[in-house]
Design a protein around this motif. Structure first.
Motif, PDB file in Angstrom:
ATOM      1  N   ILE A 509       0.973  -1.310   0.019  1.00 10.90           N
ATOM      2  CA  ILE A 509      -0.118   0.069  -0.035  1.00 10.90           C
ATOM      3  C   ILE A 509       0.902   1.206  -0.195  1.00 10.90           C
ATOM      4  CG2 ILE A 509      -1.878   1.335   1.330  1.00 10.90           C
ATOM      5  CD1 ILE A 509      -2.473  -1.331   2.696  1.00 10.90           C
ATOM      6  N   ILE A 510       0.621   2.265  -0.843  1.00 12.28           N
ATOM      7  CA  ILE A 510       1.273   3.450  -0.612  1.00 12.28           C
ATOM      8  C   ILE A 510       0.230   4.375  -0.620  1.00 12.28           C
ATOM      9  CG2 ILE A 510       2.512   5.209  -2.214  1.00 12.28           C
ATOM     10  CD1 ILE A 510       3.819   2.709  -3.785  1.00 12.28           C
ATOM     11  N   VAL A 511       0.503   5.299   0.449  1.00 18.20           N
ATOM     12  CA  VAL A 511      -0.430   6.393   1.020  1.00 18.20           C
ATOM     13  C   VAL A 511       0.201   7.430   0.412  1.00 18.20           C
ATOM     14  CG1 VAL A 511      -1.499   7.577   2.820  1.00 18.20           C
ATOM     15  CG2 VAL A 511      -1.203   5.124   3.174  1.00 18.20           C
ATOM     16  N   TYR A 512      -0.554   8.288  -0.546  1.00 16.54           N
ATOM     17  CA  TYR A 512       0.087   9.342  -1.405  1.00 16.54           C
ATOM     18  C   TYR A 512      -0.745  10.711  -1.113  1.00 16.54           C
ATOM     19  CZ  TYR A 512       1.928  12.322  -5.410  1.00 16.54           C
ATOM     20  OH  TYR A 512       2.142  13.268  -6.434  1.00 16.54           O
ATOM     21  N   THR A 513       0.157  11.804  -1.031  1.00 18.83           N
ATOM     22  CA  THR A 513      -0.684  13.181  -1.088  1.00 18.83           C
ATOM     23  C   THR A 513       0.483  14.116  -1.818  1.00 18.83           C
ATOM     24  OG1 THR A 513      -1.558  14.819   0.372  1.00 18.83           O
ATOM     25  CG2 THR A 513       0.527  13.877   1.209  1.00 18.83           C
ATOM     26  N   LYS A 539       3.847   2.212   2.403  1.00 15.56           N
ATOM     27  CA  LYS A 539       4.719   3.332   2.160  1.00 15.56           C
ATOM     28  C   LYS A 539       4.093   4.398   2.174  1.00 15.56           C
ATOM     29  CE  LYS A 539       7.775   0.146  -0.722  1.00 15.56           C
ATOM     30  NZ  LYS A 539       8.295   0.024  -2.085  1.00 15.56           N
ATOM     31  N   TRP A 540       4.497   5.527   2.863  1.00 11.01           N
ATOM     32  CA  TRP A 540       4.137   7.066   2.859  1.00 11.01           C
ATOM     33  C   TRP A 540       4.707   7.926   1.862  1.00 11.01           C
ATOM     34  CZ3 TRP A 540       0.031   7.565   6.124  1.00 11.01           C
ATOM     35  CH2 TRP A 540      -0.188   6.332   6.963  1.00 11.01           C
ATOM     36  N   VAL A 541       4.332   8.467   0.849  1.00  8.09           N
ATOM     37  CA  VAL A 541       4.996   9.330  -0.174  1.00  8.09           C
ATOM     38  C   VAL A 541       4.131  10.626  -0.181  1.00  8.09           C
ATOM     39  CG1 VAL A 541       5.456   9.546  -2.619  1.00  8.09           C
ATOM     40  CG2 VAL A 541       5.437   7.217  -1.470  1.00  8.09           C
ATOM     41  N   ARG A 542       4.932  11.863  -0.050  1.00  7.79           N
ATOM     42  CA  ARG A 542       4.139  13.230  -0.151  1.00  7.79           C
ATOM     43  C   ARG A 542       5.199  14.006  -1.186  1.00  7.79           C
ATOM     44  NH1 ARG A 542       2.530  16.794   4.575  1.00  7.79           N
ATOM     45  NH2 ARG A 542       3.707  15.001   5.968  1.00  7.79           N
ATOM     46  N   ASP A 543       4.496  14.631  -1.979  1.00  5.33           N
ATOM     47  CA  ASP A 543       4.937  15.392  -3.119  1.00  5.33           C
ATOM     48  C   ASP A 543       4.908  16.898  -2.582  1.00  5.33           C
ATOM     49  OD1 ASP A 543       6.118  13.967  -4.678  1.00  5.33           O
ATOM     50  OD2 ASP A 543       4.538  13.876  -5.939  1.00  5.33           O
ATOM     51  N   LYS A 548      -5.167  22.314  -4.402  1.00  2.95           N
ATOM     52  CA  LYS A 548      -6.222  21.140  -4.425  1.00  2.95           C
ATOM     53  C   LYS A 548      -6.744  20.776  -5.778  1.00  2.95           C
ATOM     54  CE  LYS A 548      -7.300  21.678   0.557  1.00  2.95           C
ATOM     55  NZ  LYS A 548      -8.319  21.664   1.526  1.00  2.95           N
ATOM     56  N   ASN A 549      -6.048  19.911  -6.435  1.00  2.00           N
ATOM     57  CA  ASN A 549      -6.496  19.838  -8.192  1.00  2.00           C
ATOM     58  C   ASN A 549      -6.307  18.299  -8.002  1.00  2.00           C
ATOM     59  OD1 ASN A 549      -6.264  19.230 -10.798  1.00  2.00           O
ATOM     60  ND2 ASN A 549      -5.930  21.366 -10.953  1.00  2.00           N
ATOM     61  N   GLN A 550      -7.390  17.611  -8.076  1.00  2.00           N
ATOM     62  CA  GLN A 550      -7.393  16.228  -7.833  1.00  2.00           C
ATOM     63  C   GLN A 550      -6.950  15.483  -9.232  1.00  2.00           C
ATOM     64  OE1 GLN A 550     -11.588  14.517  -8.010  1.00  2.00           O
ATOM     65  NE2 GLN A 550     -10.808  12.457  -7.530  1.00  2.00           N
ATOM     66  N   ARG A 551      -7.200  16.184 -10.331  1.00  3.49           N
ATOM     67  CA  ARG A 551      -6.641  15.684 -11.971  1.00  3.49           C
ATOM     68  C   ARG A 551      -5.156  15.874 -11.677  1.00  3.49           C
ATOM     69  NH1 ARG A 551      -9.427  18.671 -14.463  1.00  3.49           N
ATOM     70  NH2 ARG A 551     -10.957  17.286 -14.998  1.00  3.49           N
ATOM     71  N   LYS A 552      -4.549  16.802 -11.297  1.00  4.45           N
ATOM     72  CA  LYS A 552      -3.001  16.709 -11.101  1.00  4.45           C
ATOM     73  C   LYS A 552      -2.401  15.919 -10.046  1.00  4.45           C
ATOM     74  CE  LYS A 552      -2.012  21.677 -12.388  1.00  4.45           C
ATOM     75  NZ  LYS A 552      -1.595  22.882 -11.979  1.00  4.45           N
ATOM     76  N   HIS A 553      -3.346  15.702  -8.963  1.00  4.20           N
ATOM     77  CA  HIS A 553      -3.094  14.790  -7.876  1.00  4.20           C
ATOM     78  C   HIS A 553      -2.692  13.495  -8.434  1.00  4.20           C
ATOM     79  CE1 HIS A 553      -4.052  13.288  -3.543  1.00  4.20           C
ATOM     80  NE2 HIS A 553      -2.939  13.314  -3.957  1.00  4.20           N
ATOM     81  N   LEU A 554      -3.816  12.855  -9.257  1.00  9.48           N
ATOM     82  CA  LEU A 554      -3.738  11.470  -9.977  1.00  9.48           C
ATOM     83  C   LEU A 554      -2.655  11.498 -10.897  1.00  9.48           C
ATOM     84  CD1 LEU A 554      -7.741  11.259 -10.438  1.00  9.48           C
ATOM     85  CD2 LEU A 554      -6.228   9.660  -9.129  1.00  9.48           C
ATOM     86  N   ILE A 555      -2.394  12.672 -11.739  1.00  2.30           N
ATOM     87  CA  ILE A 555      -1.214  12.400 -12.701  1.00  2.30           C
ATOM     88  C   ILE A 555       0.079  12.075 -12.078  1.00  2.30           C
ATOM     89  CG2 ILE A 555       0.076  13.502 -14.375  1.00  2.30           C
ATOM     90  CD1 ILE A 555      -2.774  14.999 -15.291  1.00  2.30           C
ATOM     91  N   SER A 556       0.516  13.083 -10.947  1.00  2.00           N
ATOM     92  CA  SER A 556       1.503  12.878 -10.272  1.00  2.00           C
ATOM     93  C   SER A 556       1.593  11.306  -9.466  1.00  2.00           C
ATOM     94  CB  SER A 556       1.775  14.031  -9.236  1.00  2.00           C
ATOM     95  OG  SER A 556       0.754  14.031  -8.199  1.00  2.00           O
ATOM     96  N   ALA A 557       0.623  10.872  -8.836  1.00  2.00           N
ATOM     97  CA  ALA A 557       0.548   9.907  -8.234  1.00  2.00           C
ATOM     98  C   ALA A 557       0.965   8.556  -9.038  1.00  2.00           C
ATOM     99  CB  ALA A 557      -0.645   9.378  -7.513  1.00  2.00           C
ATOM    100  N   ILE A 558       0.293   8.658 -10.263  1.00  2.00           N
ATOM    101  CA  ILE A 558       0.336   7.334 -11.241  1.00  2.00           C
ATOM    102  C   ILE A 558       1.679   7.355 -11.740  1.00  2.00           C
ATOM    103  CG2 ILE A 558      -0.458   6.457 -13.421  1.00  2.00           C
ATOM    104  CD1 ILE A 558      -3.209   7.782 -12.655  1.00  2.00           C
ATOM    105  N   ARG A 559       2.112   8.619 -12.216  1.00  2.00           N
ATOM    106  CA  ARG A 559       3.582   8.639 -12.860  1.00  2.00           C
ATOM    107  C   ARG A 559       4.724   8.137 -11.724  1.00  2.00           C
ATOM    108  NH1 ARG A 559       2.633  13.332 -16.983  1.00  2.00           N
ATOM    109  NH2 ARG A 559       1.621  12.115 -18.422  1.00  2.00           N
ATOM    110  N   LYS A 560       4.553   8.753 -10.407  1.00  2.00           N
ATOM    111  CA  LYS A 560       5.475   8.486  -9.639  1.00  2.00           C
ATOM    112  C   LYS A 560       5.607   7.039  -9.477  1.00  2.00           C
ATOM    113  CE  LYS A 560       6.640  11.468  -6.478  1.00  2.00           C
ATOM    114  NZ  LYS A 560       8.243  11.439  -6.495  1.00  2.00           N
ATOM    115  N   VAL A 561       4.424   6.236  -9.012  1.00  2.00           N
ATOM    116  CA  VAL A 561       4.432   4.889  -8.388  1.00  2.00           C
ATOM    117  C   VAL A 561       4.576   4.045  -9.745  1.00  2.00           C
ATOM    118  CG1 VAL A 561       3.185   2.986  -7.423  1.00  2.00           C
ATOM    119  CG2 VAL A 561       2.811   5.493  -6.521  1.00  2.00           C
ATOM    120  N   GLY A 562       3.784   4.312 -10.828  1.00  2.00           N
ATOM    121  CA  GLY A 562       3.990   3.401 -11.988  1.00  2.00           C
ATOM    122  C   GLY A 562       5.401   3.454 -12.549  1.00  2.00           C
TER     123      GLY A 562
END
Length: 709
Positions: A509-513, A539-543, A548-562
């Motif tokens: 599990i990766i908790v991301y913000t 794992k805890w990951v913070r950028d 507060k932009n959900q679309r940018k939030h998802l883009i950064s999370a998917i690319r970092k983890v992926g």
């Protein structure tokens, strides 16, 4: 004076004697000729008591010498061959295809399709041999129903009696079948709407996923409906077409001595052996039950082979006033002999009516009895006795002025109908529904996939099988759900010291913000760092950031983890959707089924909104570019989909970047996670606390281009 009464003289009772007394305008010679040309009612061509019930000759007669069965056989052969030649249909008909895809033509032809192609056999969950045997069994069963019901609609008389009567009974049977077909198809679609779409979002106890997916092929539901209709009608042992016990040659231990209804129940139940058809066959049982009321009403009125018995008491026999007859007046009935019973009424070729009276030398009150049937247009002469002393049961007669005198009573009374339905038909319907439900449970039972099998069957060389990314951001009023949601995940994970567990090192599990100031994130991290299981699997990951932009939030999370984690599946989760009880194991089952049965799937979707979207890693990275395009379009002032909708459309294959996913989306039957943040959405919206909860129907369940497990 010297004559003694034969009923009172002597101590020994006088044996009952019978004679046919002609009354009417015919001479004795004419009456003698009439009696010589009459015969008893012929036996049914395919009597249930006959030892040739299952002979090749009888089966051929059932299939090719009965009009409606012959039509069904021809349509089945033509449509089955057409499905092989033009590959239509290439799948079973089901409410999912009609309600979502509008494939009503597939529904109309589904009764006449025998699965012969690999695609149809896979959809119907049958082998070629099973499909052919079921088709033959169902056609023979349909022929048995037509033979039996048309005979009853003729009033129990043989098919060899009269051509017009045969046509009339065939017409009645055809109309009954057409009504059953229309009602069964309508009820099947209605059941898919009610028990899937209507109640699936709020009443999980009434929700049944297979009500919209179950395969609908063949004539099985119509056979179940006809079975119920036949159950209401007279039994085989009261059938006038059956041979009398003194003349039958069948032994009581023979299998052919079984009542016809039992044989036809077995033939109907053959359909539930290879697959579950609870909704398809159950629709037939329900429709048959209500159609039986219509048949009962028609027979209650003396139509469709239902006889009306009228009874009046008299003490005189009719005498014709010759003077009145010569002047064209109706003769007066003056009844003199109380020991007279009318047993048959013949209609002569010149329009006169002959009354054949059966006299019995007994001292009981004798009544005038006559049975009529509105559908009886057969030749009455064929039903008269062949000898003057023969006593026969009265045949069904055309309606005459004597049909409804004062004081008449119906043979099929209301009390009889109520007793028949309540004591026989209804218990049979309930019993068959119970059998169908039990077999449905048996066919639909799927054991949980073991961790060993899951680990070894899905890319065992890839370090991680599943990586779940829990997206979190500050919520209004400081409400936090991270602890509760993450705890529901960890409950299903192996303990820190269970290194031998097959999934010990393959799930994480990766908790991301992407928010720097996120107190709930910091608090949860401190809490779980003290739990060994969490330290091993989380794992805890913070950028850094503040937007507060959900679309940018998802883009950064998917690319970092992926790009940093070598994993087969990358799941997008929201921090206010904890797993339901048993939801984790069901998710693993769904992932396993997707790999086994949907080769080119792009992932699985087990919840709703932006949670529970479990992509294959390469597809998740492609989805990040879809989100990026939407973000650029939004900056240009264009209207774009919400981020969670964009991800769903990608998994559905509705975007050019995800076109390979079209038709390969895999979903769970119900929501495997419940929603906690109904009043604390990061987007500012609010929901009812009862919405999107455990056990609710998955929003995509029922769509024909998804795979539901």
């Amino acid at each position: 004076m010297g004559a003694s009464n034969p009923l009172t003289a002597g101590s020994q009772p006088t044996p009952e004697t019978s004679a046919i007394i002609p009354i009417g305008g015919h001479s004795q010679e004419q009456q003698h000729q009439s009696s010589e040309t009459t015969s008893t009612v012929a036996l049914s061509d395919f009597s249930a008591h006959s030892p040739t019930l299952f002979s090749s000759h009888t089966i051929a007669s059932l299939l090719f010498y009965q009009p409606i069965t012959r039509i069904v056989v021809v349509l089945t052969i033509l449509q089955s061959l057409l499905s092989v030649g033009v590959n239509f249909p290439d799948h079973c008909s089901a409410p999912s295809y009609t309600l979502y895809g509008g494939e009503f033509l597939g529904l109309l032809i589904s009764p006449f399709v025998v699965p012969l192609t690999p695609a149809l056999l896979e959809s119907a969950k049958q082998t070629l041999g099973t499909a052919l045997m079921l088709a033959m069994s169902n056609l023979v069963s349909f022929g048995l129903f037509e033979e039996r019901l048309t005979m009853l609609f003729r009033g129990g008389r043989s098919r060899r009696g009269n051509t017009s009567s045969n046509r009339n009974s065939t017409r009645i049977f055809r109309n009954v079948v057409l009504v059953i077909v229309v009602l069964v198809m309508a009820l099947r679609e209605l059941a898919g709407i009610i028990f899937n779409r209507a109640v699936g979002f709020k009443y999980p106890s009434l929700y049944f996923s297979d009500s919209v997916h179950e395969c609908n092929l063949g004539i099985a539901p119509f056979l179940f409906a006809l079975l119920v209709v036949q159950a209401f009608l007279p039994d085989d042992d009261t059938d006038t077409s059956a041979p009398p016990p003194s003349t039958t040659t069948t032994t009581t231990t023979s299998i052919f001595a079984f009542r016809r209804i039992y044989v036809q129940v077995i033939l109907c139940l053959f359909n539930v052996i290879p697959k579950a058809i609870f909704w398809w066959a159950g629709s037939g049982l329900v429709v048959g039950f209500f159609v039986s009321f219509g048949v009962a009403y028609q027979r209650r009125m003396g139509r469709w082979g239902g006889k009306v018995k009228t009874t009046m008491f008299y003490e005189k026999i009719p005498q014709k006033d010759e003077h009145e007859h010569e002047h064209g007046h109706e003769h007066e009935l003056v009844w003199q002999d109380r020991d007279v019973v009318v047993v048959a009424l013949g209609v002569s070729t010149d329009g006169h009516q002959d009354f054949y009276m059966n006299t019995r030398t007994n001292n009981s009150n004798v009544n005038l009895s006559k049975e009529t049937s509105d559908d009886s247009d057969s030749d009455m002469e064929s039903a008269l006795p062949s000898s003057p002393t023969a006593v026969v049961s009265p045949p069904a007669l055309p309606t005459t002025p004597f049909s409804t005198p004062m004081g008449h009573s119906k043979e099929r009374s209301t009390s009889y109908i109520v007793k028949r339905f309540g004591g026989y038909v209804l218990p049979m319907v309930v019993g068959l529904l119970f059998i169908l439900a039990a077999l449905r449970q048996l066919h639909n039972y799927r054991p949980d996939v073991s961790n060993d099998l899951l680990n070894s069957s899905i890319e065992p060389s890839t370090p991680f099988l599943l990586t779940l990314v829990m997206m979190t951001a500050p919520r209004r009023d400081g409400i936090a759900f991270i602890k509760q949601t993450l705890s529901s995940y960890l409950d299903a994970f192996p303990d820190a010291d269970e290194s031998a567990h097959p999934l010990y090192s393959r799930i994480q599990i990766i908790v991301y913000t992407h928010i720097t100031d996120h107190p709930a994130f910091d608090e949860a991290k401190i809490f779980f760092d003290n739990i060994p299981k969490a330290r091993r699997h989380v794992k805890w990951v913070r950028d850094e950031g503040s937007e507060k932009n959900q679309r940018k939030h998802l883009i950064s999370a998917i690319r970092k983890v992926g790009t940093t984690e070598d994993t087969v599946y990358l799941g997008i989760m929201e921090d206010d959707f904890p797993f339901c009880n048993g939801g984790w194991q069901t998710m693993l089952n769904t992932i396993y089924d997707a790999n086994q049965y949907v080769e080119n799937h792009c992932g699985v979707f087990v919840t709703t909104g932006g949670s529970g979207l479990i992509f294959k890693r390469s597809v998740a990275l492609a989805a990040s570019f879809v989100l990026e395009q939407d973000e650029l379009a939004k900056r240009r002032g264009e209207v774009v989909d919400a981020p969670d909708i964009a991800l769903q459309k990608c998994m559905l294959g509705q975007h050019e970047y995800c076109s390979s996913c079209k038709g390969n989306m895999v979903i769970s039957k119900t929501l495997l996670q419940g929603h906690l943040g109904h009043d604390a959405s990061t987007s500012g919206g609010s929901y009812s606390p009862s919405q999107f909860q455990c056990g609710w129907r998955h929003p995509f369940n029922g769509m024909y281009d998804t795979h539901t497990f």
